[in-house]
Design a protein around this motif. Structure first.
Motif, mmCIF file in Angstrom:
data_model
loop_
_atom_site.group_PDB
_atom_site.id
_atom_site.type_symbol
_atom_site.label_atom_id
_atom_site.label_comp_id
_atom_site.label_asym_id
_atom_site.label_seq_id
_atom_site.Cartn_x
_atom_site.Cartn_y
_atom_site.Cartn_z
ATOM 1 N N PRO A 26 38.859 -65.466 78.605
ATOM 2 C CA PRO A 26 38.645 -64.395 79.565
ATOM 3 C C PRO A 26 37.231 -64.409 80.116
ATOM 4 N N ALA A 27 37.084 -63.914 81.354
ATOM 5 C CA ALA A 27 35.763 -63.853 81.972
ATOM 6 C C ALA A 27 34.826 -63.029 81.094
ATOM 7 N N GLY A 28 33.612 -63.536 80.894
ATOM 8 C CA GLY A 28 32.635 -62.834 80.097
ATOM 9 C C GLY A 28 32.821 -63.004 78.606
ATOM 10 N N SER A 29 33.822 -63.758 78.197
ATOM 11 C CA SER A 29 34.095 -63.926 76.771
ATOM 12 C C SER A 29 33.252 -65.056 76.208
ATOM 13 N N ASP A 30 32.893 -64.944 74.918
ATOM 14 C CA ASP A 30 32.179 -66.021 74.241
ATOM 15 C C ASP A 30 33.131 -67.044 73.641
ATOM 16 N N LEU A 31 34.442 -66.805 73.793
ATOM 17 C CA LEU A 31 35.417 -67.713 73.203
ATOM 18 C C LEU A 31 35.430 -69.042 73.933
ATOM 19 N N PRO A 32 35.517 -70.162 73.202
ATOM 20 C CA PRO A 32 35.678 -71.454 73.853
ATOM 21 C C PRO A 32 37.075 -71.586 74.428
ATOM 22 N N PRO A 33 37.330 -72.628 75.266
ATOM 23 C CA PRO A 33 38.675 -72.821 75.805
ATOM 24 C C PRO A 33 39.714 -72.891 74.700
ATOM 25 N N ALA A 34 40.878 -72.281 74.968
ATOM 26 C CA ALA A 34 42.059 -72.303 74.091
ATOM 27 C C ALA A 34 41.889 -71.470 72.828
ATOM 28 N N ALA A 35 40.724 -70.794 72.672
ATOM 29 C CA ALA A 35 40.505 -70.044 71.438
ATOM 30 C C ALA A 35 41.014 -68.621 71.520
ATOM 31 N N CYS A 36 41.566 -68.214 72.670
ATOM 32 C CA CYS A 36 42.056 -66.832 72.747
ATOM 33 C C CYS A 36 43.195 -66.614 71.760
ATOM 34 N N VAL A 37 43.981 -67.650 71.468
ATOM 35 C CA VAL A 37 44.971 -67.597 70.394
ATOM 36 C C VAL A 37 44.738 -68.812 69.506
ATOM 37 N N LYS A 38 44.339 -68.575 68.285
ATOM 38 C CA LYS A 38 43.999 -69.671 67.387
ATOM 39 C C LYS A 38 45.229 -70.517 67.084
ATOM 40 N N PRO A 39 45.150 -71.825 67.283
ATOM 41 C CA PRO A 39 46.295 -72.687 66.952
ATOM 42 C C PRO A 39 46.680 -72.559 65.481
ATOM 43 N N GLY A 40 47.970 -72.439 65.245
ATOM 44 C CA GLY A 40 48.463 -72.336 63.883
ATOM 45 C C GLY A 40 48.377 -70.948 63.291
ATOM 46 N N GLY A 41 48.067 -69.962 64.126
ATOM 47 C CA GLY A 41 47.971 -68.594 63.627
ATOM 48 C C GLY A 41 48.597 -67.601 64.585
ATOM 49 N N TRP A 42 48.796 -66.406 64.100
ATOM 50 C CA TRP A 42 49.388 -65.332 64.881
ATOM 51 C C TRP A 42 48.304 -64.397 65.407
ATOM 52 N N SER A 43 48.511 -63.912 66.623
ATOM 53 C CA SER A 43 47.632 -62.906 67.210
ATOM 54 C C SER A 43 48.493 -61.821 67.837
ATOM 55 N N ASP A 44 47.886 -60.660 68.053
ATOM 56 C CA ASP A 44 48.623 -59.610 68.747
ATOM 57 C C ASP A 44 48.498 -59.804 70.258
ATOM 58 N N ALA A 45 48.990 -58.862 71.015
ATOM 59 C CA ALA A 45 49.043 -59.018 72.472
ATOM 60 C C ALA A 45 47.688 -58.837 73.140
ATOM 61 N N GLN A 46 46.643 -58.649 72.333
ATOM 62 C CA GLN A 46 45.281 -58.598 72.855
ATOM 63 C C GLN A 46 44.419 -59.693 72.237
ATOM 64 N N ALA A 47 45.072 -60.710 71.705
ATOM 65 C CA ALA A 47 44.407 -61.891 71.140
ATOM 66 C C ALA A 47 43.659 -61.609 69.852
ATOM 67 N N ARG A 48 43.983 -60.508 69.181
ATOM 68 C CA ARG A 48 43.346 -60.234 67.893
ATOM 69 C C ARG A 48 44.156 -60.869 66.774
ATOM 70 N N PRO A 49 43.517 -61.651 65.901
ATOM 71 C CA PRO A 49 44.257 -62.331 64.830
ATOM 72 C C PRO A 49 45.015 -61.348 63.949
ATOM 73 N N MET A 50 46.193 -61.786 63.506
ATOM 74 C CA MET A 50 47.040 -60.966 62.641
ATOM 75 C C MET A 50 47.260 -61.680 61.320
ATOM 76 N N ASP A 51 47.502 -60.906 60.273
ATOM 77 C CA ASP A 51 47.826 -61.484 58.977
ATOM 78 C C ASP A 51 49.259 -62.000 59.002
ATOM 79 N N THR A 52 49.436 -63.291 58.734
ATOM 80 C CA THR A 52 50.756 -63.906 58.838
ATOM 81 C C THR A 52 51.769 -63.256 57.909
ATOM 82 N N GLY A 53 51.389 -63.034 56.660
ATOM 83 C CA GLY A 53 52.310 -62.446 55.696
ATOM 84 C C GLY A 53 52.774 -61.063 56.112
ATOM 85 N N ASP A 54 51.822 -60.228 56.561
ATOM 86 C CA ASP A 54 52.182 -58.871 56.987
ATOM 87 C C ASP A 54 53.131 -58.912 58.176
ATOM 88 N N LEU A 55 52.838 -59.780 59.140
ATOM 89 C CA LEU A 55 53.691 -59.862 60.329
ATOM 90 C C LEU A 55 55.093 -60.329 59.969
#
Length: 394
Positions: A26-55
C-alpha cells in the motif's frame, strides 16, 4: 486414524504454496513487495497476521466454509485441498460442495464416494467436460480425498440454461416449474451491484442498457441463490459442516453466496481465499474475506512441465457460447480487447459452444502464436486476435 495422521503431516509440510507475480505494498507502507500477505500464513482482510490454529479451529466449528478459487489456477486448487485436509483433521464430519456440477450429477457423485464407479466413469457420467469445462485434473485430488474418507460430495449448481435464460428474459419471466426448485433470491447488496457493474464496464466498449444489466444482476443472484440453497439444505439434512469449493466472484466481500446464505438463516459462514502475490494490497479492504492465505512466488525448478497457455478470463454459460464474466488485468485476453459480457462464438474459425471448447483450443496454442476469436458484443459481432507471448507466464 491413520489417514488423519497422514493428513496432519501433509498440512505441516505444505506451509507455502507456489504462485506467480508480485504485489505492490500500500502507498506509504514500509512493507516490501508481496509482504502484505505473508507467504505460507494467514492474514485477515486488513493484512494483519492471524494465528493459524485459532483460525482453523474456528473454521472447523463453522456450519459453512467457502473456499474461493480462480478456476484455472493449480495453486488455488492445491491450497483448497490442503485447507480441506486441515479442517478434516479437526472435524471429520464434513460434506464438500462443488460449484462445478449441477444437481443432476448427484447420483454419480454418490456412486463415486461409495467406491462403485471409476474415475473415468465419474467424468463420463457427470459429463464433466460439458458441465464445467475446466480441467478435471485440478479437482480430482479433492474428489479422491472425499472418496478415501467417505465424505459426501454435493453438486451445488443448476443446469446452465437457467442462468442463461434469466440473463436473457429476467427471473420474473421464468415460470416456477422451470426454475429447477430455486427460490427467489434476496435482493443483492448495493456493494455487490456496484461490483457487478464495475466488472461489466471495466473493459467494456461502453454503457450497456439498464435492462440488460438488471437481468445480468438477476442471473448472478439466481446462481448464488441456487448454490446457497443447496449448501443450506445439506447442512440442515446432514448436520455436517459444509466446505464449498467455488469461484471467488461468488464469495468475495461476503456478497453472492454468503449473502444468500444469511438470508436462509446461516449468517456465520466463513469465507477463506488464497492470496496471489500479484494481487494489489489495497484489495484487502477489510471485508473481502474472513481470512486470506498467502501464496508464494513459483520456483521454476519446481515445475515438472511448461505452464499451459492461459487466456486470462473467467467464463460462465452464455446465450450462444461461453460468456466472459471477468478479464484479468495484464492477461492475453485483456490485450486482445475481450470484455465482460462478450460471448465467444468461434476460435480460429472453430465454433465454440461452451467453456471446454475454448479451453481446448487455447491449450493447443504454442508460445508466440496468434489466436483469432469471434465474439458477440451487444448487438453485433467482432473479430479479435489473442496474441500469446513467446514465454508463457505461469
Amino acid at each position: 486414524m491413520l489417514s488423519r495422521l497422514i493428513a496432519a503431516i501433509l498440512v505441516a509440510g505444505t506451509a507455502a504454496l507456489p504462485s506467480s507475480g508480485r504485489a505492490a505494498a500500500p502507498a506509504g507502507s514500509d512493507l516490501p513487495p508481496a509482504a502484505c500477505v505473508k507467504p505460507g500464513g494467514w492474514s485477515d482482510a486488513q493484512a494483519r497476521p492471524m494465528d493459524t490454529g485459532d483460525l482453523l479451529r474456528r473454521a472447523a466449528d463453522a456450519p459453512v466454509v467457502l473456499l474461493g478459487e480462480r478456476h484455472d489456477s493449480a495453486d488455488h486448487h492445491r491450497w483448497q485441498l490442503h485447507t480441506l485436509i486441515a479442517l478434516y483433521t479437526m472435524n471429520p464430519n464434513l460434506a464438500i460442495g462443488l460449484e462445478m456440477l449441477p444437481r443432476s450429477a448427484q447420483p454419480a457423485l454418490d456412486r463415486w464416494t461409495a467406491g462403485t464407479i471409476t474415475e473415468a466413469e465419474l467424468l463420463k457420467e457427470t459429463n464433466w467436460r460439458k458441465a464445467w469445462g475446466y480441467d478435471a485434473q485440478f479437482y480430482l485430488p479433492i474428489l479422491n480425498f472425499a472418496r478415501m474418507n467417505r465424505l459426501p460430495l454435493v453438486a451445488l449448481n443448476v443446469e446452465r440454461g437457467l442462468v442463461t435464460r434469466t440473463a436473457r428474459e429476467g427471473w420474473a419471466a421464468i415460470p416456477p416449474p422451470d426454475r429447477q426448485g430455486v427460490g427467489n433470491p434476496a435482493p443483492p447488496s448495493s456493494a455487490y451491484v456496484k461490483r457487478l457493474r464495475e466488472a461489466m464496464d471495466s473493459h467494456g466498449p461502453g454503457e450497456r442498457s439498464a435492462d440488460s444489466f438488471q437481468r445480468f444482476v438477476e442471473a448472478q443472484s439466481v446462481w448464488d441463490r441456487a448454490m446457497a440453497e443447496r449448501i443450506a439444505e445439506t447442512r440442515r439434512d446432514t448436520n455436517r459442516s459444509v466446505v464449498a469449493i467455488l469461484g471467488m466472484g461468488h464469495v468475495e466481500g461476503h456478497d453472492g453466496v454468503p449473502y444468500q446464505l444469511a438470508d436462509l438463516g446461516i449468517g456465520n459462514s466463513l469465507v477463506l481465499l488464497p492470496w496471489d502475490p500479484e494481487r494489489p494490497c489495497d484489495a484487502l479492504d477489510g471485508r473481502i474475506a474472513d481470512a486470506v492465505y498467502g501464496l508464494r512466488d513459483a520456483d521454476p525448478s519446481d515445475a515438472d512441465e511448461p505452464p499451459r497457455p492461459r487466456l486470462g478470463v473467467m467464463l460462465e454459460p452464455g446465450n450462444g457460447g461461453p460468456q466472459v464474466r471477468s478479464v484479468m488485468d495484464g492477461s492475453v485476453a485483456a490485450a486482445a480487447g475481450l470484455a465482460p459480457g462478450d460471448i465467444v462464438v468461434a476460435a480460429a474459425g472453430t465454433p465454440v459452444r461452451d467453456a471446454s471448447d475454448l479451453t481446448a483450443v487455447v491449450q493447443r496454442q504454442a508460445p508466440g502464436t496468434w489466436l483469432p476469436l469471434t465474439i458477440k458484443r451487444d448487438q453485433g459481432t467482432k473479430e479479435l486476435v489473442a496474441k500469446f507471448p513467446v514465454e508463457q507466464q505461469p
